[in-house]
Scaffold this active site. Structure first.
Site, PDB file in Angstrom:
ATOM      1  N   GLY A 255      -6.721  -4.513  -9.852  1.00 58.41           N
ATOM      2  CA  GLY A 255      -8.014  -5.083 -10.250  1.00 58.41           C
ATOM      3  C   GLY A 255      -8.060  -5.287 -11.756  1.00 58.41           C
ATOM      4  O   GLY A 255      -7.674  -4.397 -12.513  1.00 58.41           O
TER       5      GLY A 255
ATOM      6  N   ARG B 109      -2.311  -8.068  -6.245  1.00 61.15           N
ATOM      7  CA  ARG B 109      -1.880  -6.866  -5.533  1.00 61.15           C
ATOM      8  C   ARG B 109      -0.746  -7.344  -4.639  1.00 61.15           C
ATOM      9  O   ARG B 109      -0.952  -8.158  -3.748  1.00 61.15           O
ATOM     10  CB  ARG B 109      -3.020  -6.276  -4.700  1.00 61.15           C
TER      11      ARG B 109
ATOM     12  N   ASP C 207      -3.614   3.341 -10.951  1.00 61.59           N
ATOM     13  CA  ASP C 207      -2.581   4.263 -10.468  1.00 61.59           C
ATOM     14  C   ASP C 207      -1.603   3.623  -9.478  1.00 61.59           C
ATOM     15  O   ASP C 207      -0.406   3.944  -9.485  1.00 61.59           O
ATOM     16  CB  ASP C 207      -3.156   5.578  -9.940  1.00 61.59           C
TER      17      ASP C 207
ATOM     18  N   THR D 114      -8.431   0.010 -15.813  1.00 62.32           N
ATOM     19  CA  THR D 114      -9.243  -0.106 -14.589  1.00 62.32           C
ATOM     20  C   THR D 114     -10.662   0.290 -14.931  1.00 62.32           C
ATOM     21  O   THR D 114     -10.869   1.226 -15.723  1.00 62.32           O
ATOM     22  CB  THR D 114      -8.726   0.786 -13.447  1.00 62.32           C
TER      23      THR D 114
ATOM     24  N   ASP E 161     -12.567   1.801 -13.077  1.00 57.12           N
ATOM     25  CA  ASP E 161     -12.960   2.990 -12.307  1.00 57.12           C
ATOM     26  C   ASP E 161     -12.869   4.313 -13.087  1.00 57.12           C
ATOM     27  O   ASP E 161     -13.464   5.305 -12.682  1.00 57.12           O
ATOM     28  CB  ASP E 161     -12.092   3.120 -11.042  1.00 57.12           C
TER      29      ASP E 161
ATOM     30  N   ASP F 250     -10.463   6.351 -13.131  1.00 59.51           N
ATOM     31  CA  ASP F 250     -10.034   7.339 -12.132  1.00 59.51           C
ATOM     32  C   ASP F 250      -8.572   7.771 -12.292  1.00 59.51           C
ATOM     33  O   ASP F 250      -7.994   8.320 -11.354  1.00 59.51           O
ATOM     34  CB  ASP F 250     -10.246   6.758 -10.722  1.00 59.51           C
TER      35      ASP F 250
ATOM     36  N   ARG G  55     -14.367   2.666  -6.623  1.00 58.30           N
ATOM     37  CA  ARG G  55     -13.463   3.043  -5.530  1.00 58.30           C
ATOM     38  C   ARG G  55     -13.795   4.465  -5.081  1.00 58.30           C
ATOM     39  O   ARG G  55     -14.899   4.683  -4.613  1.00 58.30           O
ATOM     40  CB  ARG G  55     -11.998   2.928  -5.970  1.00 58.30           C
TER      41      ARG G  55
HETATM   42  O1  F6P Z   1     -10.296  -0.760  -8.927  1.00 56.78           O
HETATM   43  C1  F6P Z   1     -11.247  -1.654  -9.399  1.00 56.78           C
HETATM   44  C2  F6P Z   1     -12.152  -2.098  -8.281  1.00 56.78           C
HETATM   45  O2  F6P Z   1     -13.106  -3.009  -8.819  1.00 56.78           O
HETATM   46  C3  F6P Z   1     -12.880  -0.976  -7.531  1.00 56.78           C
HETATM   47  O3  F6P Z   1     -13.967  -0.466  -8.239  1.00 56.78           O
HETATM   48  C4  F6P Z   1     -13.226  -1.658  -6.241  1.00 56.78           C
HETATM   49  O4  F6P Z   1     -13.342  -0.729  -5.195  1.00 56.78           O
HETATM   50  C5  F6P Z   1     -12.038  -2.579  -6.002  1.00 56.78           C
HETATM   51  O5  F6P Z   1     -11.421  -2.762  -7.270  1.00 56.78           O
HETATM   52  C6  F6P Z   1     -12.394  -3.925  -5.434  1.00 56.78           C
HETATM   53  O6  F6P Z   1     -11.202  -4.604  -5.216  1.00 56.78           O
HETATM   54  P1  F6P Z   1     -11.110  -6.166  -4.901  1.00 56.78           P
HETATM   55  O7  F6P Z   1     -11.369  -6.907  -6.187  1.00 56.78           O
HETATM   56  O8  F6P Z   1      -9.721  -6.349  -4.412  1.00 56.78           O
HETATM   57  O9  F6P Z   1     -12.168  -6.443  -3.900  1.00 56.78           O
END
Ligand code: F6P
Length: 319
Positions: A11, A72, A103, A125, A127, A129, A171
């Protein structure tokens, strides 16, 4: 080390561009050639690797997103995919790689190192995290975006004397909820790291109304569950008018804050220093405002925990 490459993965997060700029500019400063990999590990496997000049990273320090794009990549999760990636790196005569991401991206970097290719990580990120670092690039901007939204919601919440449930990202981590909740004086903050008691939330809401509050704000971290479902539970217990806002991907965009730009600049330059020092299999971290390099294994052996003192403080201050 003569030639290094940089990629962004997972992300995106505001400040990634500032980190790319720092890798490129400090790499050039130290006499290295710097290449950019387009679309993270996907671009690595496909050999989409391009030189980045000093000027190619001009005018990006203030921009959200990532000029290198992100992805990804499923293929990179296979041994065959990773071998292809290393072949491409060798073909382009790259000596070291900087991976900017979360991570999952770091686990990929670690696997490259296991195949004999030096890679280091820069935590990017929203998050916050990643274990081992006090902050990740993008978190501060995301929190500021959330509080900007909540400030606006507050106006209408007061006018209509409503209860608002706001679902934020993160997340499995509660950091965005916790920091934005404290910064915005939310009546309740629900985070995955601390199971909530519905009766207690309801009691606090009642208390808030009785003490003269004109609205209530409840922040729900996505790791706790759906904000919409939580609002239904509140409605069942309390006959108050409730509205829900799911902030979603708005939290991932926007111009990075000064804090994120400075953090990204420091971390990007530190990643180049680590590679120049012959380090690999490490991530850059900020601990008590000092930049350090820590082994991926050490980071992965720890569990990320938000600052629970902030959680307790938010409870006290929102009475
Ligand atoms: O890791 C960053 C994040 O925005 C999280 O907060 C969220 O759960 C996820 O990515 C959403 O992913 P995507 O953009 O693939 O929907």
């Amino acid at each position: 080390m003569k030639r290094i490459a940089v990629l962004t993965s997972g992300g995106d997060a505001p400040g990634m561009n500032a980190a790319i700029r720092a890798v490129v500019r400090s790499g050039h400063y130290h006499g290295l050639e710097v290449y950019g990999v387009i679309r993270g590990y996907t671009g690595l496997i496909n050999g989409d690797i391009r030189p980045l000049s000093l000027r190619s990273v001009g005018d990006i320090i203030h921009r959200g997103g990532t000029i290198l794009y992100s992805a990804r990549c499923k293929e990179f999760q296979t041994e065959e995919g990773r071998k292809k990636a290393v072949e491409q790196l060798r073909k382009h005569e790259i000596d070291g790689l900087v991976v900017i991401g979360g991570d999952g991206s770091f686990r990929g970097a670690q696997k490259l190192t296991a195949l004999g290719f030096p890679a280091v990580g820069v935590p990017g990120t929203i998050d916050n995290d990643i274990p081992g670092t006090d902050f990740t690039i993008g978190f501060d901007t995301a929190v500021n975006t959330v509080i900007d939204c909540i400030d606006k919601i507050r106006d209408t919440a007061t006018s209509h004397e409503r209860t608002y449930v706001i679902e934020v990202m993160g997340r499995n981590a509660g950091d965005i909820a916790l920091w934005s909740g404290l910064a915005d004086g939310a009546e309740s903050i629900l985070i995955p790291e601390s199971p909530y008691d519905l009766d207690d939330v309801v009691r606090r809401l009642k208390q808030a109304t009785e003490s003269g509050k004109k609205h209530s704000i409840i922040i729900v971290a996505e790791g706790v569950g759906s904000g919409v479902e939580f609002a239904e539970k509140i409605k069942e217990k309390l006959s108050v008018e409730t509205r829900v806002t799911v902030l979603g991907h708005v939290q991932r965009g926007g111009s990075p804050t000064a804090f994120d730009r400075v953090l990204a600049s420091r971390m990007g330059a530190k990643a180049v220093d680590l590679l120049r020092a012959g380090e690999k299999d490490k991530m850059v971290a900020i601990q008590n405002n000092k930049l350090v390099g820590i082994d991926f294994d050490e980071a992965f052996s720890m569990k990320h925990q938000p600052d629970m003192e902030l959680y307790d403080l938010a409870k006290i201050l929102s009475i």
